[in-house]
Design a protein around this motif. Sequence first.
Motif, PDB file in Angstrom:
ATOM      1  N   ASP A 217       0.812  -1.213   0.000  1.00 14.64           N
ATOM      2  CA  ASP A 217       0.000   0.000   0.000  1.00 14.64           C
ATOM      3  C   ASP A 217       0.847   1.265   0.000  1.00 14.64           C
ATOM      4  N   VAL A 218       1.967   1.231   0.717  1.00 21.88           N
ATOM      5  CA  VAL A 218       2.776   2.440   0.870  1.00 21.88           C
ATOM      6  C   VAL A 218       3.343   2.915  -0.463  1.00 21.88           C
ATOM      7  N   TRP A 219       3.503   2.012  -1.433  1.00 21.90           N
ATOM      8  CA  TRP A 219       4.009   2.405  -2.746  1.00 21.90           C
ATOM      9  C   TRP A 219       2.902   2.959  -3.643  1.00 21.90           C
ATOM     10  N   LEU A 220       1.648   2.830  -3.209  1.00 22.51           N
ATOM     11  CA  LEU A 220       0.511   3.279  -4.006  1.00 22.51           C
ATOM     12  C   LEU A 220      -0.178   4.499  -3.418  1.00 22.51           C
ATOM     13  N   ALA A 221       0.168   4.839  -2.202  1.00 26.56           N
ATOM     14  CA  ALA A 221      -0.533   5.915  -1.499  1.00 26.56           C
ATOM     15  C   ALA A 221      -0.281   7.269  -2.146  1.00 26.56           C
ATOM     16  N   GLY A 222      -1.326   8.085  -2.171  1.00 24.50           N
ATOM     17  CA  GLY A 222      -1.182   9.468  -2.596  1.00 24.50           C
ATOM     18  C   GLY A 222      -1.113   9.698  -4.086  1.00 24.50           C
ATOM     19  N   GLU A 223      -1.430   8.701  -4.915  1.00 22.46           N
ATOM     20  CA  GLU A 223      -1.399   8.893  -6.364  1.00 22.46           C
ATOM     21  C   GLU A 223      -2.571   9.779  -6.792  1.00 22.46           C
ATOM     22  N   PRO A 224      -2.322  10.914  -7.437  1.00 23.38           N
ATOM     23  CA  PRO A 224      -3.411  11.812  -7.833  1.00 23.38           C
ATOM     24  C   PRO A 224      -4.423  11.121  -8.751  1.00 23.38           C
ATOM     25  N   GLY A 225      -5.708  11.380  -8.504  1.00 20.89           N
ATOM     26  CA  GLY A 225      -6.759  10.858  -9.361  1.00 20.89           C
ATOM     27  C   GLY A 225      -7.319   9.517  -8.943  1.00 20.89           C
ATOM     28  N   PHE A 226      -6.822   8.966  -7.835  1.00 23.37           N
ATOM     29  CA  PHE A 226      -7.293   7.656  -7.388  1.00 23.37           C
ATOM     30  C   PHE A 226      -7.795   7.730  -5.951  1.00 23.37           C
ATOM     31  N   ALA A 227      -8.853   6.964  -5.686  1.00 25.29           N
ATOM     32  CA  ALA A 227      -9.479   6.995  -4.371  1.00 25.29           C
ATOM     33  C   ALA A 227      -8.627   6.329  -3.301  1.00 25.29           C
ATOM     34  N   GLY A 228      -7.757   5.430  -3.711  1.00 19.92           N
ATOM     35  CA  GLY A 228      -6.919   4.725  -2.751  1.00 19.92           C
ATOM     36  C   GLY A 228      -6.136   3.624  -3.439  1.00 19.92           C
ATOM     37  N   PRO A 229      -5.357   2.852  -2.682  1.00 19.63           N
ATOM     38  CA  PRO A 229      -4.512   1.811  -3.282  1.00 19.63           C
ATOM     39  C   PRO A 229      -5.271   0.789  -4.118  1.00 19.63           C
ATOM     40  N   ASP A 230      -6.453   0.350  -3.689  1.00 18.73           N
ATOM     41  CA  ASP A 230      -7.168  -0.670  -4.456  1.00 18.73           C
ATOM     42  C   ASP A 230      -7.655  -0.130  -5.787  1.00 18.73           C
ATOM     43  N   ASP A 231      -8.061   1.138  -5.809  1.00 21.68           N
ATOM     44  CA  ASP A 231      -8.462   1.768  -7.061  1.00 21.68           C
ATOM     45  C   ASP A 231      -7.283   1.804  -8.032  1.00 21.68           C
ATOM     46  N   LEU A 232      -6.109   2.097  -7.516  1.00 20.12           N
ATOM     47  CA  LEU A 232      -4.906   2.139  -8.351  1.00 20.12           C
ATOM     48  C   LEU A 232      -4.497   0.739  -8.800  1.00 20.12           C
ATOM     49  N   ARG A 233      -4.680  -0.243  -7.947  1.00 18.93           N
ATOM     50  CA  ARG A 233      -4.388  -1.628  -8.354  1.00 18.93           C
ATOM     51  C   ARG A 233      -5.229  -2.029  -9.564  1.00 18.93           C
ATOM     52  N   ARG A 234      -6.500  -1.652  -9.559  1.00 20.47           N
ATOM     53  CA  ARG A 234      -7.357  -1.977 -10.702  1.00 20.47           C
ATOM     54  C   ARG A 234      -6.893  -1.258 -11.964  1.00 20.47           C
ATOM     55  N   ALA A 235      -6.348  -0.055 -11.794  1.00 18.33           N
ATOM     56  CA  ALA A 235      -5.830   0.685 -12.949  1.00 18.33           C
ATOM     57  C   ALA A 235      -4.604   0.003 -13.543  1.00 18.33           C
ATOM     58  N   TYR A 236      -3.811  -0.629 -12.721  1.00 15.51           N
ATOM     59  CA  TYR A 236      -2.666  -1.387 -13.234  1.00 15.51           C
ATOM     60  C   TYR A 236      -3.135  -2.624 -14.000  1.00 15.51           C
ATOM     61  N   ALA A 237      -4.197  -3.244 -13.542  1.00  9.88           N
ATOM     62  CA  ALA A 237      -4.652  -4.492 -14.157  1.00  9.88           C
ATOM     63  C   ALA A 237      -5.322  -4.265 -15.514  1.00  9.88           C
ATOM     64  N   ARG A 238      -6.060  -3.180 -15.661  1.00  5.68           N
ATOM     65  CA  ARG A 238      -6.877  -2.990 -16.874  1.00  5.68           C
ATOM     66  C   ARG A 238      -6.070  -2.995 -18.169  1.00  5.68           C
ATOM     67  N   PRO A 239      -4.977  -2.234 -18.280  1.00  4.41           N
ATOM     68  CA  PRO A 239      -4.235  -2.264 -19.555  1.00  4.41           C
ATOM     69  C   PRO A 239      -3.642  -3.640 -19.864  1.00  4.41           C
ATOM     70  N   LEU A 240      -3.197  -4.343 -18.843  1.00  6.26           N
ATOM     71  CA  LEU A 240      -2.613  -5.666 -19.070  1.00  6.26           C
ATOM     72  C   LEU A 240      -3.667  -6.646 -19.565  1.00  6.26           C
ATOM     73  N   LEU A 241      -4.854  -6.576 -18.993  1.00  4.28           N
ATOM     74  CA  LEU A 241      -5.936  -7.456 -19.434  1.00  4.28           C
ATOM     75  C   LEU A 241      -6.307  -7.147 -20.890  1.00  4.28           C
ATOM     76  N   ALA A 242      -6.354  -5.865 -21.230  1.00  9.29           N
ATOM     77  CA  ALA A 242      -6.711  -5.478 -22.596  1.00  9.29           C
ATOM     78  C   ALA A 242      -5.628  -5.880 -23.593  1.00  9.29           C
ATOM     79  N   ARG A 243      -4.355  -5.733 -23.220  1.00  8.97           N
ATOM     80  CA  ARG A 243      -3.260  -6.051 -24.140  1.00  8.97           C
ATOM     81  C   ARG A 243      -3.130  -7.548 -24.381  1.00  8.97           C
ATOM     82  N   ALA A 244      -3.425  -8.345 -23.382  1.00  9.87           N
ATOM     83  CA  ALA A 244      -3.181  -9.790 -23.487  1.00  9.87           C
ATOM     84  C   ALA A 244      -3.895 -10.410 -24.674  1.00  9.87           C
ATOM     85  N   ALA A 245      -5.086  -9.935 -24.960  1.00  7.70           N
ATOM     86  CA  ALA A 245      -5.902 -10.582 -25.993  1.00  7.70           C
ATOM     87  C   ALA A 245      -5.314 -10.460 -27.389  1.00  7.70           C
TER      88      ALA A 245
END
Length: 255
Positions: A217-245
């Motif tokens: 969590d400490v590496w994800l805290a305070g990122e502008p535009g995100f509600a919190g670490p879990d919101d940012l985690r989902r942002a990391y996952a989305r491009p990878l899921l889209a690219r894989a196909a």
Amino acid sequence: MPWEVLREVTATRYITPLREGGSLPGLVEADDLGTYVLKFTGAGQGRKTLVAEVVCGELARRLGFRMPRLVTVDLDPVLGLGEPDPQVQDLLKSSAGLNLGMEFLSGALGFDPLAFEMSPEEAGRIVWFDALVNNVDRSWRNPNLLRLHGETWLIDHGATMIWHHNWPGAEASAARPYDASDHALLRFAPDVRAAAEALAPRVTEELLAEVTAEIPDVWLAGEPGFAGPDDLRRAYARPLLARAAGVHDRIEGLK
């Protein structure tokens, strides 16, 4: 299979800087008696580089690639007081707290494409994975591959997922083709299509949620535009899921 959550260890001895890397990683011993290559939060792009190492390293491991074990390392800057280089001293001072350790593979050799052989199947898997995460740092000049006991290991994924340095443009950046014209493994005629058939179906929303959960969590805290670490985690996952196909159809520079 269940995967071990990244363990946290405490650095007990700073051994030496490793000057081969641009971010000046260091070799440390830890309280689990392991020896690790330490990547610092105070270096270069800071914690985002460490996030990329975790996401790509743990994803690679789950897809069957050989990856040195990753741990988080609690660092007390006092360990480096004996280091005479002021640059290293400053790096240690700015990196107090949680950093990233990669298991040191004693006896491993840097992979030389002219000295070692590799099958088109294995080369294809690595090129496909690099296209997935947009790894711009696997060139013939710097393969970021190790050879140990006849097997190839992947290392150093800090220069991946460049879209996370500009989240507003992440979707457009992640949709771009991958340029493989300078890739270290081109001479092995990588079979990227076979790799895509085998690996792409395994990159699921569930797998990516498991991988991104490993980011502290400490590496994800305070990122502008995100509600919190879990919101940012989902942002990391989305491009990878889209690219894989379909990223295998957007790899440029293959012979």
